[in-house]
Design a protein around this motif. Structure first.
Motif, PDB file in Angstrom:
ATOM      1  N   ILE A 118      31.419  57.295  39.917  1.00 42.36           N
ATOM      2  CA  ILE A 118      32.694  56.824  39.377  1.00 42.36           C
ATOM      3  C   ILE A 118      33.524  56.146  40.461  1.00 42.36           C
ATOM      4  O   ILE A 118      33.604  56.631  41.589  1.00 42.36           O
ATOM      5  CB  ILE A 118      33.501  57.998  38.789  1.00 42.36           C
ATOM      6  N   LEU A 168      30.507  53.863  36.675  1.00 44.33           N
ATOM      7  CA  LEU A 168      31.553  54.080  35.675  1.00 44.33           C
ATOM      8  C   LEU A 168      32.903  53.706  36.275  1.00 44.33           C
ATOM      9  O   LEU A 168      33.321  54.279  37.288  1.00 44.33           O
ATOM     10  CB  LEU A 168      31.569  55.542  35.224  1.00 44.33           C
ATOM     11  N   ALA A 185      32.417  60.349  43.406  1.00 33.97           N
ATOM     12  CA  ALA A 185      33.404  59.391  42.906  1.00 33.97           C
ATOM     13  C   ALA A 185      34.294  58.966  44.059  1.00 33.97           C
ATOM     14  O   ALA A 185      34.330  59.603  45.114  1.00 33.97           O
ATOM     15  CB  ALA A 185      34.241  60.001  41.780  1.00 33.97           C
ATOM     16  N   LYS A 230      24.362  55.117  37.476  1.00 35.91           N
ATOM     17  CA  LYS A 230      25.163  54.669  36.338  1.00 35.91           C
ATOM     18  C   LYS A 230      26.601  54.484  36.814  1.00 35.91           C
ATOM     19  O   LYS A 230      27.322  55.463  36.994  1.00 35.91           O
ATOM     20  CB  LYS A 230      25.109  55.695  35.203  1.00 35.91           C
ATOM     21  N   TRP A 243      36.837  53.810  36.177  1.00 31.73           N
ATOM     22  CA  TRP A 243      37.785  54.738  35.576  1.00 31.73           C
ATOM     23  C   TRP A 243      39.200  54.536  36.129  1.00 31.73           C
ATOM     24  O   TRP A 243      39.428  53.706  37.003  1.00 31.73           O
ATOM     25  CB  TRP A 243      37.312  56.182  35.780  1.00 31.73           C
ATOM     26  N   GLU A 260      33.787  65.979  33.402  1.00 29.81           N
ATOM     27  CA  GLU A 260      33.348  65.607  32.051  1.00 29.81           C
ATOM     28  C   GLU A 260      31.972  64.958  32.056  1.00 29.81           C
ATOM     29  O   GLU A 260      31.133  65.218  31.189  1.00 29.81           O
ATOM     30  CB  GLU A 260      34.379  64.664  31.440  1.00 29.81           C
ATOM     31  N   THR A 261      31.715  64.083  33.056  1.00 30.79           N
ATOM     32  CA  THR A 261      30.464  63.319  33.099  1.00 30.79           C
ATOM     33  C   THR A 261      29.404  63.946  34.006  1.00 30.79           C
ATOM     34  O   THR A 261      28.312  63.407  34.135  1.00 30.79           O
ATOM     35  CB  THR A 261      30.730  61.887  33.591  1.00 30.79           C
ATOM     36  N   LYS A 262      29.779  65.068  34.648  1.00 30.33           N
ATOM     37  CA  LYS A 262      28.890  65.715  35.635  1.00 30.33           C
ATOM     38  C   LYS A 262      28.494  64.744  36.748  1.00 30.33           C
ATOM     39  O   LYS A 262      27.355  64.745  37.239  1.00 30.33           O
ATOM     40  CB  LYS A 262      27.657  66.301  34.948  1.00 30.33           C
ATOM     41  N   SER A 263      29.432  63.932  37.149  1.00 30.42           N
ATOM     42  CA  SER A 263      29.204  62.973  38.226  1.00 30.42           C
ATOM     43  C   SER A 263      29.178  63.696  39.570  1.00 30.42           C
ATOM     44  O   SER A 263      30.053  64.508  39.853  1.00 30.42           O
ATOM     45  CB  SER A 263      30.313  61.922  38.240  1.00 30.42           C
ATOM     46  N   THR A 292      25.688  59.446  37.478  1.00 28.53           N
ATOM     47  CA  THR A 292      26.896  58.647  37.265  1.00 28.53           C
ATOM     48  C   THR A 292      27.753  58.666  38.525  1.00 28.53           C
ATOM     49  O   THR A 292      28.067  59.739  39.052  1.00 28.53           O
ATOM     50  CB  THR A 292      27.713  59.208  36.085  1.00 28.53           C
ATOM     51  N   LYS A 336      37.439  63.384  35.078  1.00 34.04           N
ATOM     52  CA  LYS A 336      36.330  62.572  34.577  1.00 34.04           C
ATOM     53  C   LYS A 336      35.010  62.990  35.218  1.00 34.04           C
ATOM     54  O   LYS A 336      33.951  62.967  34.564  1.00 34.04           O
ATOM     55  CB  LYS A 336      36.612  61.086  34.832  1.00 34.04           C
ATOM     56  N   MET A 337      35.056  63.365  36.476  1.00 28.16           N
ATOM     57  CA  MET A 337      33.840  63.839  37.148  1.00 28.16           C
ATOM     58  C   MET A 337      33.277  65.066  36.446  1.00 28.16           C
ATOM     59  O   MET A 337      32.072  65.169  36.198  1.00 28.16           O
ATOM     60  CB  MET A 337      34.132  64.204  38.606  1.00 28.16           C
TER      61      MET A 337
END
Length: 464
Positions: free
Chosen positions: A284, A305, A326, A303, A307, A320-323, A282, A317-318
């Motif tokens: 971001i 995202l 970003a 993916k 935000w 949370e999503t293991k991105s 992901t 958010k990073m």
């Protein structure tokens, strides 16, 4: 009960604390912030005597504010670990690597010389939103812990530079010729140390830290602040140029032709390198980023995202999503891939050199490969703080009734005629922020007209 300390209403922002020294921000405020922040840290970590890393930027007011901040921290029984003058990411690095419970940075970021403020982390997580409001409430009530803490100084500059240089990961950049511009901001000394240990040819500008910013304002998102770097790249026939903001957490870049590589374009180039080893990850970006970026990430197997704008919100958010990566249009680039997940422009710069070298192409060629769309710059429309959010909410309601296709993760981003326009309320200023993007100028004009007409019906006019 200790005496309370009220702050000026304007300084408690969504992502940090920020004001004008001598007008809305004082040393007394800094001391109260130290007391409240240390008390909050003690309560959140369940430690009666937490240790807090403290750093400062190069502004003229920063030494006085830091001294008052440390006095406030010590008065609660907490200890201050002073890491000295440097960029905000160096403070984040200290908070991650030293045996401390929190970190606080005295910095005015990219704002004018008379401004200053504070950025904070507790247990590796950003302090923002309701937590900043809570600091205000604690100070107003005099709700502080008591005690007699200590302080110590530690020099982490060598360790930080070593960590930055490790980002090359064996990638050869010896053929690259790079220009660097610190704009006399807090990243200057670290930048100068870093280029001495990097392979390749490096030319630097304005590495001397000077809080009056005598050469140009340190905000690389404003084209007029990149003129010196563009001249250097042209004169020395360099491959690219890199610039930093006042506290080193935002990056700007130009290619060999002097073209600005905007935040979303940087993210596309960096994303390709990250996704090569982390397919399906992901990536971001904030709502102001080009649709071309989200399409490119998807095309590369990632993916995408979209935000909310704001460095604290992106970091959360990073996690949370293991991105692994970003970014924002403002030049905040966040790496969790091989790094800590915070925004560090110096680290981002080294990763950019690595991505360029690994690609086998120049930054100019990488820029030329990206889709070309037409768009507006960020348009800032004056709007009272007590009206800006209501206007965005009302417009969203109207669009829902119309059955319009829009994203409301942060304001309104409506897709229309192959392009989009964005309207959101700034979390830090009394403005509405707008932007539009389209496949051609005719569609762009139509999108801007649509937004203008809608705002005019709510008593808001702009010339953009």
């Amino acid at each position: 009960m200790p005496k309370g300390h009220p702050f000026h209403a304007s300084i408690l922002r969504e992502y940090d604390i920020r004001g004008i020294v001598g007008e809305t921000l004082s040393a007394a405020d800094a001391e109260a912030i130290g007391k409240a922040f240390a008390t909050m840290t003690a309560r959140k970590t369940n430690k009666t005597a937490p240790k807090i890393a403290v750093g400062r930027d190069g502004r003229m007011s920063s030494p006085e504010l830091e001294a008052a901040l440390v006095a406030g921290i010590k008065s609660t029984g907490a200890s201050a670990v002073r890491v000295g003058t440097g960029p905000t990411p160096m403070l984040y690095f200290a908070a991650a690597e030293l045996s401390v419970d929190a970190g606080i940075m005295v910095t005015g970021s990219h704002n004018p010389p008379t401004h200053n403020g504070f950025k904070m982390v507790i247990a590796g997580k950003p302090v923002y939103g309701e937590m900043i409001k809570e600091i205000g409430k604690m100070a107003a009530a005099g709700d502080y812990a008591g005690g007699n803490g200590g302080e110590e100084a530690t020099d982490i500059r060598d360790a930080y530079v070593k960590k930055l240089a490790e980002a090359l990961d064996g990638t050869g950049i010896s053929k690259l010729k790079v220009g660097w511009d610190a704009g006399n901001g807090a990243a200057g000394e670290i930048m100068a140390r870093l280029v001495k240990v990097l392979p390749g040819t490096h030319k630097t500008l304005f590495e001397e830290i000077d809080g009056t910013f005598p050469n140009h304002h340190p905000d690389p998102t404003e084209p007029e602040n990149l003129h010196h770097l563009q001249e250097l790249v042209a004169k020395e026939k360099l491959d690219l140029g890199i610039a930093f903001d006042g506290d080193g957490d935002r990056i700007g870049a130009i290619d060999a032709k002097g073209r600005i590589i905007w935040g979303d374009q940087l993210l596309a180039i960096l994303g390709r390198d990250v996704l090569a080893k982390r397919p399906g990850a992901t990536i971001i970006a904030d709502v102001k980023a080009s649709q071309a970026l989200f399409d490119e990430i998807a095309k590369m197997g990632g993916k995408p995202l979209m935000w909310k704008t704001g460095h604290s919100l992106i970091k959360v958010k990073m996690a949370e999503t293991k991105s692994p990566l970003a970014g924002e249009m403002s030049g905040h680039i966040f790496f969790a891939d091989e790094y800590y997940g915070f925004d560090d422009a110096l680290y981002g710069a080294v990763r950019l050199l690595r991505a360029v070298a690994r690609s086998g192409k120049s930054l100019t060629e990488l820029r030329d490969q990206l889709p070309t769309l037409v768009n507006t710059p960020e348009i800032r429309i004056p709007c009272p703080d007590d009206k800006k959010f209501a206007i965005v909410s009302d417009l969203a309601g109207e669009l829902r009734k119309e059955g319009a296709d829009f994203n409301d993760v942060d304001g309104i981003r409506i897709s229309k005629d192959g392009g989009w326009w964005l309207l959101r309320a700034s979390n830090t200023q009394a403005v509405l922020v707008a932007r539009a993007e389209a496949p051609d100028e005719k569609v762009l004009a139509g999108l801007k007209s649509d937004l203008k007409a809608r705002l005019q019906r709510h008593g808001v006019a702009f010339a953009g």
